[in-house]
Design a protein around this motif. Structure first.
Motif, PDB file in Angstrom:
ATOM      1  N   LEU A   5       0.890  -0.942   0.118  1.00 11.67           N
ATOM      2  CA  LEU A   5      -0.048   0.343  -0.215  1.00 11.67           C
ATOM      3  C   LEU A   5       0.728   1.103   0.225  1.00 11.67           C
ATOM      4  CD1 LEU A   5      -2.486  -1.481   2.440  1.00 11.67           C
ATOM      5  CD2 LEU A   5      -3.501  -0.317   0.084  1.00 11.67           C
ATOM      6  N   PHE A   6       1.755   1.248   0.573  1.00 13.55           N
ATOM      7  CA  PHE A   6       2.617   1.953   0.349  1.00 13.55           C
ATOM      8  C   PHE A   6       3.259   2.755  -0.639  1.00 13.55           C
ATOM      9  CE2 PHE A   6       6.893   4.186   1.345  1.00 13.55           C
ATOM     10  CZ  PHE A   6       6.844   6.047   1.848  1.00 13.55           C
ATOM     11  N   ASN A   7       4.067   1.547  -1.282  1.00 18.90           N
ATOM     12  CA  ASN A   7       4.874   1.885  -2.581  1.00 18.90           C
ATOM     13  C   ASN A   7       4.131   1.583  -3.382  1.00 18.90           C
ATOM     14  OD1 ASN A   7       6.624   0.512  -1.270  1.00 18.90           O
ATOM     15  ND2 ASN A   7       6.836  -1.487  -1.998  1.00 18.90           N
ATOM     16  N   ALA A   8       2.723   1.660  -3.271  1.00 22.96           N
ATOM     17  CA  ALA A   8       1.440   1.946  -4.603  1.00 22.96           C
ATOM     18  C   ALA A   8       0.795   3.965  -4.144  1.00 22.96           C
ATOM     19  CB  ALA A   8       0.155   0.951  -4.057  1.00 22.96           C
ATOM     20  N   ALA A   9       1.172   4.265  -2.873  1.00 18.04           N
ATOM     21  CA  ALA A   9       0.402   5.394  -2.921  1.00 18.04           C
ATOM     22  C   ALA A   9       1.662   6.348  -3.340  1.00 18.04           C
ATOM     23  CB  ALA A   9       0.224   5.409  -1.513  1.00 18.04           C
ATOM     24  N   ALA A  10       3.044   5.315  -3.255  1.00 11.75           N
ATOM     25  CA  ALA A  10       4.700   6.680  -3.806  1.00 11.75           C
ATOM     26  C   ALA A  10       4.087   6.239  -5.315  1.00 11.75           C
ATOM     27  CB  ALA A  10       5.329   6.300  -3.087  1.00 11.75           C
ATOM     28  N   LEU A  11       4.138   5.537  -5.234  1.00 13.04           N
ATOM     29  CA  LEU A  11       3.813   5.753  -7.242  1.00 13.04           C
ATOM     30  C   LEU A  11       2.924   6.377  -7.621  1.00 13.04           C
ATOM     31  CD1 LEU A  11       4.168   3.957 -10.319  1.00 13.04           C
ATOM     32  CD2 LEU A  11       2.752   2.813  -9.453  1.00 13.04           C
ATOM     33  N   TRP A  12       1.815   6.742  -6.838  1.00  8.41           N
ATOM     34  CA  TRP A  12       0.767   6.987  -7.743  1.00  8.41           C
ATOM     35  C   TRP A  12       0.805   8.650  -7.546  1.00  8.41           C
ATOM     36  CZ3 TRP A  12      -2.041   6.473 -11.018  1.00  8.41           C
ATOM     37  CH2 TRP A  12      -2.661   5.115 -11.423  1.00  8.41           C
ATOM     38  N   THR A  13       1.829   8.972  -6.487  1.00  7.11           N
ATOM     39  CA  THR A  13       2.271  10.236  -6.340  1.00  7.11           C
ATOM     40  C   THR A  13       2.942  10.799  -6.968  1.00  7.11           C
ATOM     41  OG1 THR A  13       1.766   9.767  -3.667  1.00  7.11           O
ATOM     42  CG2 THR A  13       3.500  12.049  -4.675  1.00  7.11           C
ATOM     43  N   ALA A  14       3.974  10.139  -7.649  1.00 15.35           N
ATOM     44  CA  ALA A  14       4.971  10.460  -8.209  1.00 15.35           C
ATOM     45  C   ALA A  14       4.258  10.485 -10.055  1.00 15.35           C
ATOM     46  CB  ALA A  14       6.277   9.024  -8.624  1.00 15.35           C
ATOM     47  N   LEU A  15       3.424   9.642 -10.335  1.00 11.59           N
ATOM     48  CA  LEU A  15       2.651   9.577 -11.638  1.00 11.59           C
ATOM     49  C   LEU A  15       1.634  11.342 -11.736  1.00 11.59           C
ATOM     50  CD1 LEU A  15       1.435   5.863 -12.149  1.00 11.59           C
ATOM     51  CD2 LEU A  15       3.023   7.430 -13.287  1.00 11.59           C
ATOM     52  N   GLY A  16       1.229  11.608 -10.705  1.00  9.81           N
ATOM     53  CA  GLY A  16       0.043  12.652 -10.232  1.00  9.81           C
ATOM     54  C   GLY A  16       1.147  13.803 -10.883  1.00  9.81           C
ATOM     55  N   LEU A  17       2.496  13.945  -9.931  1.00 11.28           N
ATOM     56  CA  LEU A  17       3.309  14.850 -10.267  1.00 11.28           C
ATOM     57  C   LEU A  17       3.752  15.209 -11.507  1.00 11.28           C
ATOM     58  CD1 LEU A  17       4.842  15.153  -6.548  1.00 11.28           C
ATOM     59  CD2 LEU A  17       3.542  16.522  -6.982  1.00 11.28           C
ATOM     60  N   LEU A  18       4.097  13.767 -11.827  1.00 17.49           N
ATOM     61  CA  LEU A  18       4.560  13.853 -13.642  1.00 17.49           C
ATOM     62  C   LEU A  18       3.762  14.281 -13.960  1.00 17.49           C
ATOM     63  CD1 LEU A  18       6.818  11.026 -13.452  1.00 17.49           C
ATOM     64  CD2 LEU A  18       7.934  13.167 -13.703  1.00 17.49           C
ATOM     65  N   SER A  19       2.559  13.543 -14.348  1.00 19.06           N
ATOM     66  CA  SER A  19       1.711  14.343 -15.482  1.00 19.06           C
ATOM     67  C   SER A  19       0.538  15.665 -15.453  1.00 19.06           C
ATOM     68  CB  SER A  19       0.683  13.154 -15.355  1.00 19.06           C
ATOM     69  OG  SER A  19      -0.675  13.299 -13.963  1.00 19.06           O
ATOM     70  N   GLY A  20       1.272  16.226 -14.086  1.00 22.04           N
ATOM     71  CA  GLY A  20       1.254  17.786 -14.363  1.00 22.04           C
ATOM     72  C   GLY A  20       2.198  18.587 -14.751  1.00 22.04           C
ATOM     73  N   PHE A  21       3.122  18.212 -14.550  1.00 18.31           N
ATOM     74  CA  PHE A  21       4.608  18.781 -14.960  1.00 18.31           C
ATOM     75  C   PHE A  21       4.015  18.234 -16.852  1.00 18.31           C
ATOM     76  CE2 PHE A  21       8.239  18.441 -16.621  1.00 18.31           C
ATOM     77  CZ  PHE A  21       9.309  19.515 -16.005  1.00 18.31           C
ATOM     78  N   TYR A  22       3.727  17.657 -16.750  1.00 23.98           N
ATOM     79  CA  TYR A  22       4.125  16.846 -18.456  1.00 23.98           C
ATOM     80  C   TYR A  22       2.889  17.826 -18.430  1.00 23.98           C
ATOM     81  CZ  TYR A  22       2.252  13.756 -22.167  1.00 23.98           C
ATOM     82  OH  TYR A  22       2.187  13.588 -23.699  1.00 23.98           O
ATOM     83  N   TRP A  23       1.416  17.988 -18.887  1.00 30.17           N
ATOM     84  CA  TRP A  23       0.374  18.650 -19.026  1.00 30.17           C
ATOM     85  C   TRP A  23       0.877  20.025 -18.803  1.00 30.17           C
ATOM     86  CZ3 TRP A  23      -2.523  22.378 -15.288  1.00 30.17           C
ATOM     87  CH2 TRP A  23      -3.313  22.706 -15.563  1.00 30.17           C
ATOM     88  N   ARG A  24       1.667  20.680 -17.805  1.00 31.23           N
ATOM     89  CA  ARG A  24       2.063  22.085 -18.121  1.00 31.23           C
ATOM     90  C   ARG A  24       3.314  22.293 -19.407  1.00 31.23           C
ATOM     91  NH1 ARG A  24       5.871  24.113 -14.379  1.00 31.23           N
ATOM     92  NH2 ARG A  24       7.670  22.845 -15.690  1.00 31.23           N
ATOM     93  N   GLU A  25       4.282  21.346 -19.140  1.00 24.35           N
ATOM     94  CA  GLU A  25       4.882  21.303 -20.236  1.00 24.35           C
ATOM     95  C   GLU A  25       4.559  21.375 -21.795  1.00 24.35           C
ATOM     96  OE1 GLU A  25       7.951  22.662 -20.062  1.00 24.35           O
ATOM     97  OE2 GLU A  25       7.206  23.175 -18.075  1.00 24.35           O
ATOM     98  N   ILE A  26       3.134  20.778 -22.382  1.00 21.19           N
ATOM     99  CA  ILE A  26       3.024  19.784 -23.136  1.00 21.19           C
ATOM    100  C   ILE A  26       1.916  21.114 -24.385  1.00 21.19           C
ATOM    101  CG2 ILE A  26       0.936  18.630 -22.708  1.00 21.19           C
ATOM    102  CD1 ILE A  26       2.241  16.269 -25.299  1.00 21.19           C
ATOM    103  N   THR A  27       1.937  21.130 -23.193  1.00 19.06           N
ATOM    104  CA  THR A  27       0.609  22.839 -23.776  1.00 19.06           C
ATOM    105  C   THR A  27       1.464  24.100 -23.794  1.00 19.06           C
ATOM    106  OG1 THR A  27       0.114  22.851 -21.145  1.00 19.06           O
ATOM    107  CG2 THR A  27      -1.637  22.101 -22.219  1.00 19.06           C
ATOM    108  N   LYS A  28       1.914  24.203 -23.112  1.00 19.11           N
ATOM    109  CA  LYS A  28       3.301  25.335 -23.326  1.00 19.11           C
ATOM    110  C   LYS A  28       4.123  25.082 -24.661  1.00 19.11           C
ATOM    111  CE  LYS A  28       6.597  25.656 -20.341  1.00 19.11           C
ATOM    112  NZ  LYS A  28       7.566  26.214 -19.026  1.00 19.11           N
ATOM    113  N   PHE A  29       4.648  23.672 -24.300  1.00 18.30           N
ATOM    114  CA  PHE A  29       5.360  23.452 -26.093  1.00 18.30           C
ATOM    115  C   PHE A  29       4.700  23.592 -27.004  1.00 18.30           C
ATOM    116  CE2 PHE A  29       7.312  20.209 -29.046  1.00 18.30           C
ATOM    117  CZ  PHE A  29       8.768  20.851 -29.285  1.00 18.30           C
ATOM    118  N   SER A  30       4.082  23.135 -27.529  1.00 20.96           N
ATOM    119  CA  SER A  30       2.939  22.903 -28.433  1.00 20.96           C
ATOM    120  C   SER A  30       1.845  24.159 -28.475  1.00 20.96           C
ATOM    121  CB  SER A  30       1.097  21.771 -28.124  1.00 20.96           C
ATOM    122  OG  SER A  30       0.815  21.695 -27.322  1.00 20.96           O
ATOM    123  N   GLY A  31       2.236  25.096 -27.504  1.00 26.34           N
ATOM    124  CA  GLY A  31       0.850  26.520 -27.637  1.00 26.34           C
ATOM    125  C   GLY A  31      -0.270  25.843 -27.523  1.00 26.34           C
TER     126      GLY A  31
END
Length: 150
Positions: A5-31
């Motif tokens: 459970l701990f590892n799963a929560a940590a994994l989803w934290t990483a995925l959540g943070l990375l996907s937020g970063f990805y959202w910001r960067e891909i929308t900025k990069f593509s205009g």
């Protein structure tokens, strides 16, 4: 089970943070102008709330009430399947929306995301069954008379 459970929560934290970063960067990069109009805008909050927060709450309940290993493993597996379908559909559809690919408007994405939400719902019901069983076991052991050592 607690480590899982701990590892799963940590994994989803990483995925959540990375996907937020990805959202910001891909929308900025593509205009892309209206950033909040894509499925990417809410993918990271789904990962953080359903992945991180729910699994940390389950971890606390599992630690407190001693949820059985076998049923706990099944819960985590089903939760990953449901959340993975939902999150994956959101990220793929959102990326296609940003890139302007017509496939982004396919009803298939709603179907995949809806299937993921149905699995999550069923898994939540299953967790309440597991929790009720653990509570009954805890109540039964709490009412046993104390043994006196000679």
């Amino acid at each position: 089970m607690l480590d899982r459970l701990f590892n799963a929560a940590a994994l989803w934290t990483a995925l959540g943070l990375l996907s937020g970063f990805y959202w910001r960067e891909i929308t900025k990069f593509s205009g892309f102008e209206d950033r909040s109009e894509t499925m990417l805008a809410t993918a990271h909050t789904h990962a953080l709330s359903l992945g991180t927060l729910v699994l940390l709450a389950v971890l606390a309940l599992a630690k407190t009430f001693g949820i059985a290993e076998k049923s706990g493993r099944l819960f985590v597996t089903l939760w990953h399947v449901g959340l993975g379908l939902t999150f994956g559909a959101m990220v793929v559809k959102g990326t296609l929306q940003v890139l302007g690919v017509p496939l982004a408007e396919s009803a298939m994405w709603a179907g995949i995301g809806g299937l993921g939400h149905m699995v999550i719902t069923g898994t939540l019901v299953y967790f309440f069954v597991i929790l009720r069983r653990a509570l009954k076991t805890t109540d039964a052991t709490a009412t046993l008379p104390a043994t006196v050592e000679p």
